[in-house]
Design an enzyme around this catalytic site. Structure first.
Site, PDB file in Angstrom:
ATOM      1  N   HIS A  94     -17.037 -45.025   2.398  1.00 17.50           N
ATOM      2  CA  HIS A  94     -18.478 -45.244   2.331  1.00 17.50           C
ATOM      3  C   HIS A  94     -18.847 -45.652   0.914  1.00 17.50           C
ATOM      4  O   HIS A  94     -18.260 -45.159  -0.058  1.00 17.50           O
ATOM      5  CB  HIS A  94     -19.222 -43.960   2.707  1.00 17.50           C
ATOM      6  CG  HIS A  94     -20.710 -44.116   2.715  1.00 17.50           C
ATOM      7  ND1 HIS A  94     -21.371 -44.903   3.620  1.00 17.50           N
ATOM      8  CD2 HIS A  94     -21.660 -43.588   1.904  1.00 17.50           C
ATOM      9  CE1 HIS A  94     -22.674 -44.848   3.395  1.00 17.50           C
ATOM     10  NE2 HIS A  94     -22.883 -44.054   2.346  1.00 17.50           N
ATOM     11  N   SER A  95     -19.807 -46.566   0.787  1.00 21.40           N
ATOM     12  CA  SER A  95     -20.228 -47.026  -0.533  1.00 21.40           C
ATOM     13  C   SER A  95     -21.746 -47.080  -0.603  1.00 21.40           C
ATOM     14  O   SER A  95     -22.425 -47.272   0.410  1.00 21.40           O
ATOM     15  CB  SER A  95     -19.648 -48.410  -0.839  1.00 21.40           C
ATOM     16  OG  SER A  95     -20.129 -49.367   0.098  1.00 21.40           O
ATOM     17  N   ASP A 127     -13.345 -21.297  -2.747  1.00 20.53           N
ATOM     18  CA  ASP A 127     -11.975 -21.792  -2.756  1.00 20.53           C
ATOM     19  C   ASP A 127     -11.974 -23.316  -2.825  1.00 20.53           C
ATOM     20  O   ASP A 127     -13.018 -23.970  -2.832  1.00 20.53           O
ATOM     21  CB  ASP A 127     -11.209 -21.293  -1.528  1.00 20.53           C
ATOM     22  CG  ASP A 127      -9.761 -20.957  -1.846  1.00 20.53           C
ATOM     23  OD1 ASP A 127      -9.152 -21.688  -2.650  1.00 20.53           O
ATOM     24  OD2 ASP A 127      -9.235 -19.977  -1.287  1.00 20.53           O
ATOM     25  N   ASP A 128     -10.770 -23.915  -2.853  1.00 19.88           N
ATOM     26  CA  ASP A 128     -10.641 -25.336  -3.161  1.00 19.88           C
ATOM     27  C   ASP A 128     -10.911 -26.268  -1.992  1.00 19.88           C
ATOM     28  O   ASP A 128     -11.269 -27.423  -2.198  1.00 19.88           O
ATOM     29  CB  ASP A 128      -9.231 -25.604  -3.696  1.00 19.88           C
ATOM     30  CG  ASP A 128      -8.993 -24.865  -5.003  1.00 19.88           C
ATOM     31  OD1 ASP A 128      -9.653 -25.205  -5.991  1.00 19.88           O
ATOM     32  OD2 ASP A 128      -8.164 -23.944  -5.024  1.00 19.88           O
ATOM     33  N   ASP A 136      -6.583 -24.742  -8.075  1.00 15.57           N
ATOM     34  CA  ASP A 136      -6.282 -25.775  -9.055  1.00 15.57           C
ATOM     35  C   ASP A 136      -7.288 -25.685 -10.194  1.00 15.57           C
ATOM     36  O   ASP A 136      -8.375 -25.152 -10.058  1.00 15.57           O
ATOM     37  CB  ASP A 136      -6.195 -27.178  -8.450  1.00 15.57           C
ATOM     38  CG  ASP A 136      -7.483 -27.672  -7.825  1.00 15.57           C
ATOM     39  OD1 ASP A 136      -8.433 -26.882  -7.668  1.00 15.57           O
ATOM     40  OD2 ASP A 136      -7.536 -28.868  -7.477  1.00 15.57           O
ATOM     41  N   CYS A 187     -14.291 -34.539 -14.158  1.00 16.01           N
ATOM     42  CA  CYS A 187     -14.790 -33.251 -13.678  1.00 16.01           C
ATOM     43  C   CYS A 187     -15.709 -32.556 -14.669  1.00 16.01           C
ATOM     44  O   CYS A 187     -16.337 -31.547 -14.336  1.00 16.01           O
ATOM     45  CB  CYS A 187     -13.619 -32.342 -13.313  1.00 16.01           C
ATOM     46  SG  CYS A 187     -12.762 -32.848 -11.806  1.00 16.01           S
TER      47      CYS A 187
END
Length: 333
Positions: A143-144, A52-53, A227, A17
């Site tokens: 998905h890739s 928000d999350d 979080d 992150c």
């Protein structure tokens, strides 16, 4: 851990992150992008307004609300299976952070197919699958894309009671602040990327689901939470205080840290993301006597961090409180 000759963190400019777009820049990009559909199929309960999350939509005729989120990032550790576990726990965390339960996820994979073997990608996906299984969440494909930099995460759909959501705009003066995981994974991950040293305590913290903490917060009557991820404790707390119209007071001495985190800061293993977090919150924060080391740890860019709950959650430390708005949004004592 799974043995691999590849040091995955060396294929990424950032890790976990900490590679997120800085919060101030992101808010400028998305400002005003809140237009509603002409004929909505459901009622948007939680959207972009307060950052928000996860998004939450009430469905007509259903007792449940639908929770939707997506999260992915570059390698945070070298072990591919652990990276998969951590990325999945991090994506699932957004559902738990709003008081929901995950139902189904789809993988999001970016892979340098001419550089890294696919058996490494398989280990990443296996780690995500195993963590989703622990959460009782199906994984239904994904998905890739071919990408010079490896990235992995999930888009997750869950359900929640629309009358018992955990939101970041429902904090009130007088509520204690509880933190359910220790801080410090950011600086330990940065040390890992630079030196190759492995920190099992950081891996264990990141791979831990926030499921039980979310359930305990709801059982304790909490209605406000978020979080703690890439914007650090201070960044996410600032967003909560701003959205709720309160001031958040942090007791710096009560905040728990992983073993080795302070040493990593002292040795200079601080990510650019952490420094950008600190720059963003500094104008809105009264740091009191807190020194640079404490400030950096409080702003440390977390990956798959814990929940920050406005309320007391049994078994977890109280690290501050919400008080009536007074000057700065955050005060460190």
């Amino acid at each position: 851990m799974t043995a691999t000759a590849e040091r995955l963190t060396q294929y990424a400019h950032g890790g976990g992150c900490a590679c997120k777009i800085p919060p101030g820049e992101l808010e400028d990009v998305v400002a005003g992008l809140t237009a509603a559909p002409r004929d909505p199929n459901g009622e948007l309960l939680v959207g972009l307004d307060t950052g928000d999350d996860a998004a939450v939509v009430r469905m007509p005729g259903s007792p449940d609300a639908v929770v939707a989120t997506a999260d992915f990032f570059t390698p945070v550790v070298d072990d591919p299976y652990d990276w998969g576990r951590i990325a999945a726990a991090n994506a699932l965390s957004d559902v738990y952070a709003v008081g929901g339960r995950p139902l189904v996820a789809v993988n999001l994979l970016a892979w340098p197919r001419d550089v890294l073997p696919f058996d490494v990608a398989r280990e990443v996906l296996r780690g995500g699958l195993d963590t989703a299984a622990l959460a009782g969440c199906h994984v239904g494909g994904g998905h890739s894309v071919d990408d010079p930099e490896p990235k992995y995460g999930m888009a997750v759909t869950g359900v929640a009671d629309p009358d018992r959501l955990l939101r970041n705009d429902t904090g009130a003066p007088g509520l204690p602040l509880t933190l359910t995981k220790p801080l410090g994974v950011g600086v330990l991950n940065n040390r890992h990327k630079a030196t190759g040293a492995v920190f099992p305590q950081a891996v264990a913290a990141m791979a831990e689901l926030n499921r039980d903490a979310s359930a305990a917060a709801l059982a304790a009557g909490a209605r406000c939470a978020t979080d703690v991820t890439g914007f650090g404790l201070l960044g996410h707390l600032y967003k909560l205080a701003r959205a709720s119209g309160v001031t958040a007071v942090v007791d710096a001495a009560a905040v728990p840290y992983l073993d080795g985190a302070r040493e990593a800061v002292r040795d200079g293993f601080v990510s650019g993301g952490t420094r950008r977090n600190l720059d963003w919150v500094a104008p809105h924060t009264d740091f009191g006597a807190a020194g640079e080391e404490t400030r950096l740890l409080l702003a440390d860019a977390q990956t798959s961090g814990g929940l920050l709950v406005a309320g007391e959650v049994p078994g977890h430390p109280v690290v501050g409180e919400l008080v009536p708005a007074a000057g700065r949004a955050v005060v460190v004592r």
